[in-house]
Design a protein around this motif. Structure first.
Motif, PDB file in Angstrom:
ATOM      1  N   LEU A  15      84.206  29.697  60.311  1.00 12.01           N
ATOM      2  CA  LEU A  15      85.600  29.542  60.714  1.00 12.01           C
ATOM      3  C   LEU A  15      85.779  28.397  61.702  1.00 12.01           C
ATOM      4  CD1 LEU A  15      86.753  33.240  61.074  1.00 12.01           C
ATOM      5  CD2 LEU A  15      87.121  31.668  59.178  1.00 12.01           C
ATOM      6  N   ALA A  16      84.697  27.956  62.319  1.00 13.44           N
ATOM      7  CA  ALA A  16      84.801  26.840  63.264  1.00 13.44           C
ATOM      8  C   ALA A  16      84.843  25.497  62.557  1.00 13.44           C
ATOM      9  CB  ALA A  16      83.609  26.878  64.226  1.00 13.44           C
ATOM     10  N   LEU A  17      84.546  25.493  61.236  1.00 11.89           N
ATOM     11  CA  LEU A  17      84.542  24.241  60.488  1.00 11.89           C
ATOM     12  C   LEU A  17      85.954  23.825  60.102  1.00 11.89           C
ATOM     13  CD1 LEU A  17      81.557  25.021  58.101  1.00 11.89           C
ATOM     14  CD2 LEU A  17      81.504  23.604  60.167  1.00 11.89           C
ATOM     15  N   PRO A  18      86.197  22.523  59.842  1.00 11.25           N
ATOM     16  CA  PRO A  18      87.510  22.099  59.355  1.00 11.25           C
ATOM     17  C   PRO A  18      87.833  22.779  58.033  1.00 11.25           C
ATOM     18  CG  PRO A  18      86.191  20.218  60.058  1.00 11.25           C
ATOM     19  CD  PRO A  18      85.277  21.405  60.047  1.00 11.25           C
ATOM     20  N   VAL A  19      89.079  23.158  57.853  1.00 10.75           N
ATOM     21  CA  VAL A  19      89.498  23.849  56.634  1.00 10.75           C
ATOM     22  C   VAL A  19      90.789  23.236  56.130  1.00 10.75           C
ATOM     23  CG1 VAL A  19      88.409  26.036  57.261  1.00 10.75           C
ATOM     24  CG2 VAL A  19      90.746  25.568  58.011  1.00 10.75           C
ATOM     25  N   GLN A  20      91.107  23.537  54.892  1.00 12.67           N
ATOM     26  CA  GLN A  20      92.331  23.033  54.289  1.00 12.67           C
ATOM     27  C   GLN A  20      93.247  24.208  53.978  1.00 12.67           C
ATOM     28  OE1 GLN A  20      91.075  20.758  50.897  1.00 12.67           O
ATOM     29  NE2 GLN A  20      90.241  19.101  52.136  1.00 12.67           N
ATOM     30  N   ALA A  21      94.307  24.361  54.781  1.00 14.23           N
ATOM     31  CA  ALA A  21      95.197  25.507  54.636  1.00 14.23           C
ATOM     32  C   ALA A  21      95.845  25.546  53.260  1.00 14.23           C
ATOM     33  CB  ALA A  21      96.262  25.473  55.730  1.00 14.23           C
ATOM     34  N   ALA A  22      96.199  24.381  52.735  1.00 18.96           N
ATOM     35  CA  ALA A  22      96.864  24.359  51.430  1.00 18.96           C
ATOM     36  C   ALA A  22      95.964  24.944  50.355  1.00 18.96           C
ATOM     37  CB  ALA A  22      97.262  22.928  51.074  1.00 18.96           C
ATOM     38  N   ASP A  23      94.676  24.608  50.390  1.00 20.95           N
ATOM     39  CA  ASP A  23      93.728  25.163  49.428  1.00 20.95           C
ATOM     40  C   ASP A  23      93.652  26.679  49.558  1.00 20.95           C
ATOM     41  OD1 ASP A  23      93.197  22.668  48.484  1.00 20.95           O
ATOM     42  OD2 ASP A  23      91.301  22.425  49.557  1.00 20.95           O
ATOM     43  N   ALA A  24      93.644  27.180  50.795  1.00 23.12           N
ATOM     44  CA  ALA A  24      93.564  28.621  51.025  1.00 23.12           C
ATOM     45  C   ALA A  24      94.774  29.330  50.432  1.00 23.12           C
ATOM     46  CB  ALA A  24      93.463  28.903  52.526  1.00 23.12           C
ATOM     47  N   LEU A  25      95.959  28.771  50.611  1.00 22.16           N
ATOM     48  CA  LEU A  25      97.163  29.397  50.072  1.00 22.16           C
ATOM     49  C   LEU A  25      97.189  29.341  48.555  1.00 22.16           C
ATOM     50  CD1 LEU A  25      99.838  28.229  52.669  1.00 22.16           C
ATOM     51  CD2 LEU A  25      98.658  30.421  52.531  1.00 22.16           C
ATOM     52  N   ASP A  26      96.600  28.284  47.981  1.00 27.73           N
ATOM     53  CA  ASP A  26      96.477  28.229  46.520  1.00 27.73           C
ATOM     54  C   ASP A  26      95.605  29.374  46.013  1.00 27.73           C
ATOM     55  OD1 ASP A  26      98.073  26.001  46.364  1.00 27.73           O
ATOM     56  OD2 ASP A  26      96.413  24.564  46.253  1.00 27.73           O
ATOM     57  N   TRP A  27      94.518  29.659  46.733  1.00 26.45           N
ATOM     58  CA  TRP A  27      93.649  30.762  46.341  1.00 26.45           C
ATOM     59  C   TRP A  27      94.365  32.107  46.484  1.00 26.45           C
ATOM     60  CZ3 TRP A  27      89.634  30.661  43.407  1.00 26.45           C
ATOM     61  CH2 TRP A  27      88.828  29.516  43.346  1.00 26.45           C
ATOM     62  N   ILE A  28      95.171  32.251  47.525  1.00 28.86           N
ATOM     63  CA  ILE A  28      95.947  33.486  47.698  1.00 28.86           C
ATOM     64  C   ILE A  28      96.906  33.671  46.532  1.00 28.86           C
ATOM     65  CG2 ILE A  28      97.804  34.540  49.057  1.00 28.86           C
ATOM     66  CD1 ILE A  28      95.163  34.999  50.352  1.00 28.86           C
ATOM     67  N   LYS A  29      97.534  32.581  46.099  1.00 24.00           N
ATOM     68  CA  LYS A  29      98.449  32.668  44.961  1.00 24.00           C
ATOM     69  C   LYS A  29      97.686  33.091  43.702  1.00 24.00           C
ATOM     70  CE  LYS A  29     102.126  30.077  42.603  1.00 24.00           C
ATOM     71  NZ  LYS A  29     101.705  30.357  41.224  1.00 24.00           N
ATOM     72  N   ARG A  30      96.520  32.503  43.458  1.00 23.21           N
ATOM     73  CA  ARG A  30      95.717  32.884  42.292  1.00 23.21           C
ATOM     74  C   ARG A  30      95.316  34.357  42.373  1.00 23.21           C
ATOM     75  NH1 ARG A  30      90.680  29.499  40.622  1.00 23.21           N
ATOM     76  NH2 ARG A  30      90.867  31.038  38.931  1.00 23.21           N
ATOM     77  N   LEU A  31      94.906  34.787  43.554  1.00 18.62           N
ATOM     78  CA  LEU A  31      94.489  36.178  43.735  1.00 18.62           C
ATOM     79  C   LEU A  31      95.629  37.147  43.440  1.00 18.62           C
ATOM     80  CD1 LEU A  31      92.426  37.553  46.703  1.00 18.62           C
ATOM     81  CD2 LEU A  31      94.597  38.606  46.139  1.00 18.62           C
ATOM     82  N   SER A  32      96.817  36.816  43.916  1.00 18.95           N
ATOM     83  CA  SER A  32      97.951  37.728  43.761  1.00 18.95           C
ATOM     84  C   SER A  32      98.391  37.867  42.310  1.00 18.95           C
ATOM     85  CB  SER A  32      99.128  37.249  44.618  1.00 18.95           C
ATOM     86  OG  SER A  32      99.670  36.036  44.117  1.00 18.95           O
TER      87      SER A  32
END
Length: 314
Positions: A15-32
């Motif tokens: 979690l301390a590493l740089p992340v891409q929020a947009a990618d995370a939300l794309d995965w949430i959309k796929r999951l849902s």
């Protein structure tokens, strides 16, 4: 819903590493959307309060878009449920007390944009669950009024293969994890219930009007429905106000006491908090019970905030 201290330290480092929020939300959309699009069958384990159970599941998307699901607990006394589009068709064994909501996972029909207002959603790394590569998502609450999640999402299908529910100390309070999963469609026989699975009559659900309201709910939670349901502490039909933020949910049950003397109570059943508080009034009082997967302090505050319109607690 959700291993070891080593895993938590490892995730903390990710979690301390740089992340891409947009990618995370794309995965949430796929999951849902995944369970409305993907057939599968497999075995998962469920853990809460140190107790484990093992379940087989068969899940098929029909040609008309409906979803049929058959679940059987395979250790201990046999428990079984069949659902179509989330509605329970039959139950067998002790599952009759826990299968009404129809939710296997914490995240379905989510709005990623709304979710990001109240949760920090991050891609935290990769993992392998049930011999399948997965993306690890950290869903971190932005306040103290909701729990966090760690979700391991299948790279190919978007299905959640593992889900951990975490409290504010990072401790696991619920776990659901596949040990075996096959993306083949179950056949008709595997979706059929046994003779021990007793049909459930479809309840006619109708919104009802109420003069009760909450003077405080956590930011992001809205009132989704006002219904008559069975009390969680008795067999009476009582008023139920259901709230949600798109991910977490809780319900408020309002039961007339007719002058009966009852004590306030607080219970924690794994991730589920139950808080009951007596609202005193001239008509004999009301028992206010908050039930949901939210922190106990939040449930307590909601219970104390419930009021009939124009009334003050005595």
């Amino acid at each position: 819903m959700r291993a070891t201290t080593a895993l938590l330290f490892f995730l903390g480092g990710l979690l301390a590493l740089p992340v891409q929020a947009a990618d995370a939300l794309d995965w949430i959309k796929r999951l849902s959307e995944a369970d409305q699009q993907q057939n599968f069958q497999g075995t998962f384990i469920y853990e809460r309060s140190g107790a484990f159970s093992t379940h087989d599941v068969w899940h098929r998307v029909e040609s008309d878009g409906s979803v049929r699901e058959h679940l059987v607990q395979v250790d201990g006394p046999r428990q079984e449920v069949v659902r179509v589009d989330g509605a329970t068709q039959c139950v067998g064994g002790g599952m009759s007390g826990q299968a009404s909501t129809g939710e296997m996972w914490p995240a379905r029909k989510l709005n990623p944009a709304d979710l990001s207002t109240y949760y920090d959603v991050r891609v935290a790394g990769e993992s392998r669950i049930a011999d399948r590569p997965a993306v690890v998502l950290a869903v971190i609450p932005r306040d103290q009024h909701r729990y966090g999640f760690e979700l391991h999402v299948d790279k190919e299908t978007g299905l959640p293969l593992k889900s951990l529910l975490l409290n504010d100390k990072g401790q696991i309070i619920e776990r659901l994890q596949f040990t075996r999963i096959d993306m083949a469609a179950p056949d008709d026989g595997e979706l059929q219930a046994s003779a021990a699975c007793k049909p459930v009559k479809e309840a006619k659900v109708a919104q009802v009007k109420t003069n009760w309201h909450s003077e405080w709910v956590p930011p992001g939670f809205t009132l989704n429905s006002t219904l008559q349901e069975r009390s969680p502490v008795s067999n009476d039909q009582v008023l139920c106000l259901a709230y949600g933020d798109g991910l977490a949910r809780f319900s408020v049950f309002l039961e007339p006491l007719h002058g009966a003397k009852v004590d306030d109570a607080r219970t924690q059943l794994g991730p589920t908090t139950v808080v009951s508080r007596r609202f005193a009034s001239e008509d004999g009082g009301t028992m206010v019970t908050v039930v949901g997967e939210i922190p106990s302090g939040t449930a307590e505050r909601v219970a104390l905030s419930m009021r009939p319109t124009g009334a003050q607690p005595q």
